[in-house]
Design an enzyme around this catalytic site. Structure first.
Site, short mmCIF file in Angstrom:
data_model
loop_
_atom_site.label_atom_id
_atom_site.label_comp_id
_atom_site.label_asym_id
_atom_site.label_seq_id
_atom_site.Cartn_x
_atom_site.Cartn_y
_atom_site.Cartn_z
N HIS A 199 0.80 -1.22 0.00
CA HIS A 199 0.00 0.00 0.00
C HIS A 199 0.84 1.27 0.00
O HIS A 199 0.49 2.25 -0.65
CB HIS A 199 -0.91 0.02 1.22
CG HIS A 199 -2.07 -0.89 1.05
ND1 HIS A 199 -2.91 -0.79 -0.03
CD2 HIS A 199 -2.50 -1.90 1.79
CE1 HIS A 199 -3.82 -1.73 0.08
NE2 HIS A 199 -3.59 -2.42 1.17
N GLU A 443 -3.29 -12.99 -25.24
CA GLU A 443 -2.32 -13.03 -24.14
C GLU A 443 -1.96 -14.46 -23.76
O GLU A 443 -1.23 -14.68 -22.81
CB GLU A 443 -2.85 -12.25 -22.93
CG GLU A 443 -4.24 -12.65 -22.47
CD GLU A 443 -4.76 -11.79 -21.33
OE1 GLU A 443 -3.99 -11.06 -20.70
OE2 GLU A 443 -5.98 -11.86 -21.07
N ASP A 467 0.77 -11.06 -19.86
CA ASP A 467 0.48 -12.48 -19.75
C ASP A 467 1.09 -13.27 -20.91
O ASP A 467 1.50 -14.42 -20.72
CB ASP A 467 -1.04 -12.72 -19.68
CG ASP A 467 -1.55 -12.54 -18.26
OD1 ASP A 467 -0.91 -13.07 -17.34
OD2 ASP A 467 -2.57 -11.85 -18.07
N CYS A 514 -1.76 -3.60 -25.11
CA CYS A 514 -2.09 -2.90 -23.87
C CYS A 514 -1.30 -3.40 -22.66
O CYS A 514 -1.62 -3.04 -21.53
CB CYS A 514 -3.59 -2.96 -23.60
SG CYS A 514 -4.18 -4.63 -23.31
C1 PEP Z 1 -1.67 -8.21 -20.04
O1 PEP Z 1 -1.72 -9.37 -19.65
O2 PEP Z 1 -0.74 -7.77 -20.76
C2 PEP Z 1 -2.71 -7.23 -19.67
C3 PEP Z 1 -2.76 -6.04 -20.21
O3 PEP Z 1 -3.60 -7.58 -18.75
P1 PEP Z 1 -3.30 -7.72 -17.17
O4 PEP Z 1 -1.98 -7.07 -16.88
O5 PEP Z 1 -4.46 -7.09 -16.51
O6 PEP Z 1 -3.27 -9.22 -16.98
MG MG Z 2 -3.53 -10.22 -18.82
#
Ligand code: PEP
Ligand code: MG
Length: 586
Positions: A199, A443, A467, A514
């Site tokens: 935190h 992913e 991922d 992303c």
């Molecule tokens: C990813 O896996 O790259 C992603 C954007 O999702 P998260 O980090 O939420 O698993």
């Molecule tokens: Mg992910």
């Protein structure tokens, strides 16, 4: 005794970026001594009343902290959420029920019963071996200490005497204590406890304060008033710096300020390559409060709204109306810019309570019943979320993103759900203007390898490089012991990205990336060269990536990507990316 004036360096981990320089202010955190004594059976009721009195006091105090937190210039929403969660822990929770049971059954005083129950709950959380739950264990400890302090009449503000411009050194900074931090007076902090998931780190980032943690024996040999430097980039603390070091760091602080000012000035400029090709730079959001940062960064939309926040820290599931209202608030703030809403990406123990026991314990949570696998097994969960998203789609441009997709069948199944939910809404008199685009997170390596088939059933792709890296090179992204092997620039990951982008281009569907890689300016030329024209990232990273885009031409980026893809050694790849990035900075 002669005071030591020598420079001293201590290493920890950087949990919030930036450099801070100032006098140290050491918070002594001696543990609260807890008396234990037995009580007569006929006193148990009175003892429970004493406990309840303390609960009321702590609730009131938390209410005051909440008011204070609301006035903070930044980061207040995080703190308010947390303080609310603390308040929640004081009514009908396992903590309170457990303490009452111990008083009743073991006939001991409230303080000792609290200590016992905190220890039991902490042991339960620790056994779950989950970073998120470890943080929740700290929360239980924090609420318990507040109760103890109240029963023992101990109240203090650890920062009451903190001088202007100081750096806090403490064993631990609890979130509720952090609500007392005045970011105008404190310029950074270092703690012994807490990792990047802790935190204190979250709050430091929200407040924009440089911070480091994991610094063992932090205060040994350092005194309040000694000048210290906190380097949130490499996790280093330097106490009593020599003149050379101090001058070098002061320059670094001045350069950073200049750089931030320069990047802020890019906010309203288009993200365009030097050959005039527009690149869409969108933002990732984890909490509703992030919307301010999205706006400040000048993002062209939200490319990833992680909806997990709606299901956390609660014992009941949010209903359709609640989800709709939350999404609507975010969409309205975007004022016509697109919002990509990802359906729930969680499962296993993390939110088992909110799911009312619907999800069992997974042997291996990363490979278990999570994300869309869970949604397709618990149709009501998915349908409720889809209904909220469909309803909000009438207010602005919305896309639906499905996490952890591994097959074409899953997308077909989700589409069937979507059509059914639309019909139900229609019967309820809610009319839509068609269905929003439905896309898949790419992913899982399997999804990347069947990207050409997926592209036929999806309206868009979003590559989740976090991922994708984890599953491609079999490295748990949350495991410290293998963190050095976690490498998104591994050639296998890059080839899967290339394959996915090519499949999307062939079917003429939009594709974005992303994962964290999107916000790494060292990767920008490579990603454009791989064919990406849409990136979604943490809003704080956006200006630096835009800055990089404005220095790249697409033909050069393609050549660069080709050079990188011809490399087989991943260490070599990082070195080339770094060298290219350094060159582009001139
Ligand atoms: C990813 O896996 O790259 C992603 C954007 O999702 P998260 O980090 O939420 O698993
Ligand atoms: Mg992910």
């Amino acid at each position: 005794m002669k005071q030591n004036n020598e420079q001293k360096k201590i290493s920890g981990i950087g949990v919030a970026p930036g450099v801070a320089i100032g006098p140290a202010y050491i918070i002594e955190q001696s543990g609260i001594p807890v008396p234990e004594y037995t009580i007569d059976e006929d006193q148990t009721e009175a003892e429970i009343k004493r406990l309840q009195g303390a609960i009321v006091k702590v609730q009131r105090h938390l209410g005051q902290l909440r008011k204070k937190a609301e006035t903070l210039p930044t980061g207040s929403e995080d703190m308010v959420l947390l303080l609310d969660a603390y308040k929640g822990m004081l009514s009908g929770s396992r903590l309170v029920r457990g303490v009452e049971e111990i008083i009743t059954n073991q006939h001991i005083n409230a303080e000792a019963a609290i200590q016992k129950q905190i220890n039991a709950l902490k042991a339960d959380f620790a056994a779950m071996n989950d970073a998120y739950l470890a943080a929740r264990a700290d929360d239980v400890g924090e609420v318990g200490s507040r109760l103890l302090r109240s029963l023992l009449q101990q109240n203090y503000n650890p920062f009451a005497e903190a001088p202007e411009g100081c750096i806090i050194l403490a064993d631990e900074i609890t979130p509720a204590d952090a609500a007392l931090l005045d970011p105008g007076r404190v310029v950074g902090f270092a703690t012994v406890l807490g990792g990047a998931e802790g935190h204190a780190a979250i709050i430091a980032r929200a407040l924009g304060l440089p911070a480091i943690s994991g610094v063992g024996a932090l205060t040994h040999g350092i005194h309040s008033g000694d000048i210290v430097i906190i380097d949130g980039r490499n996790g280093e603390l330097i106490a009593r710096p020599d003149v050379q070091t101090l001058v070098a760091y002061k320059r670094a602080v001045a350069r950073k300020k200049q750089e931030e000012k320069r990047l802020r000035a890019l906010r309203d400029l288009p993200a365009e390559t030097i050959d005039g090709k527009p690149i869409s730079l969108q933002a990732n959001m984890e909490l509703p409060r992030d919307i301010d940062a999205v706006d400040d960064a000048g993002a062209s939309g939200v490319g990833l709204l992680r909806t997990e926040f709606m299901f956390m820290n609660r014992s009941t599931l949010p209903d359709e109306e609640e989800q709709y209202q939350t999404l609507k608030t975010i969409l309205e703030r975007l004022d016509g810019k697109p919002l990509t809403i990802r359906t729930l990406d969680v499962g296993g123990e993390k939110i088992a309570s909110a799911l009312g026991g619907a999800v069992g314990e997974s042997v291996n949570p990363a490979l278990g019943l999570r994300a869309i696998r869970l949604g397709l097994k618990r149709a009501k969960l998915l349908d409720t979320q889809l209904a909220a998203i469909l309803r909000v789609s009438v207010h602005g441009p919305v896309r639906i993103l499905i996490p952890m997709v591994s097959s074409v069948t899953q997308i077909k199944q989700v589409r069937a759900h979507l059509i059914q939910v639309e019909r139900r809404l229609h019967r309820r008199g809610i009319k839509l203007r068609g269905l929003p685009p439905l896309g898949a997170m790419i992913e899982i390596p399997a999804a990347a390898l069947v990207a050409d088939s997926l592209a036929r059933v999806c309206d868009f792709f979003s590559i989740g490089s976090n991922d994708l890296t984890q599953y491609t090179i079999a490295i748990d992204r949350g495991d410290d012991s293998v963190a050095d092997l976690y490498d998104p620039f591994h050639p296998a990951v890059l080839r899967l990205i290339q394959f996915t982008v090519a499949a999307a281009w062939r079917m003429n569907i939009p594709v974005s990336l992303c994962g964290e890689m999107a916000g790494d300016a060292r990767a920008t030329a490579l990603l454009l060269g791989l064919g990406l024209r849409e990136l979604s990232m943490s809003p704080l990273r956006l200006p630096a990536v835009k800055n990089e885009i404005m220095k790249i031409s697409l033909p050069d980026a393609s050549d660069f990507a080709e050079t990188i893809l011809n490399k087989t050694d991943h260490d070599n790849i990082l070195a080339v990316l770094q060298a290219h990035f350094a060159d582009s900075r001139g």
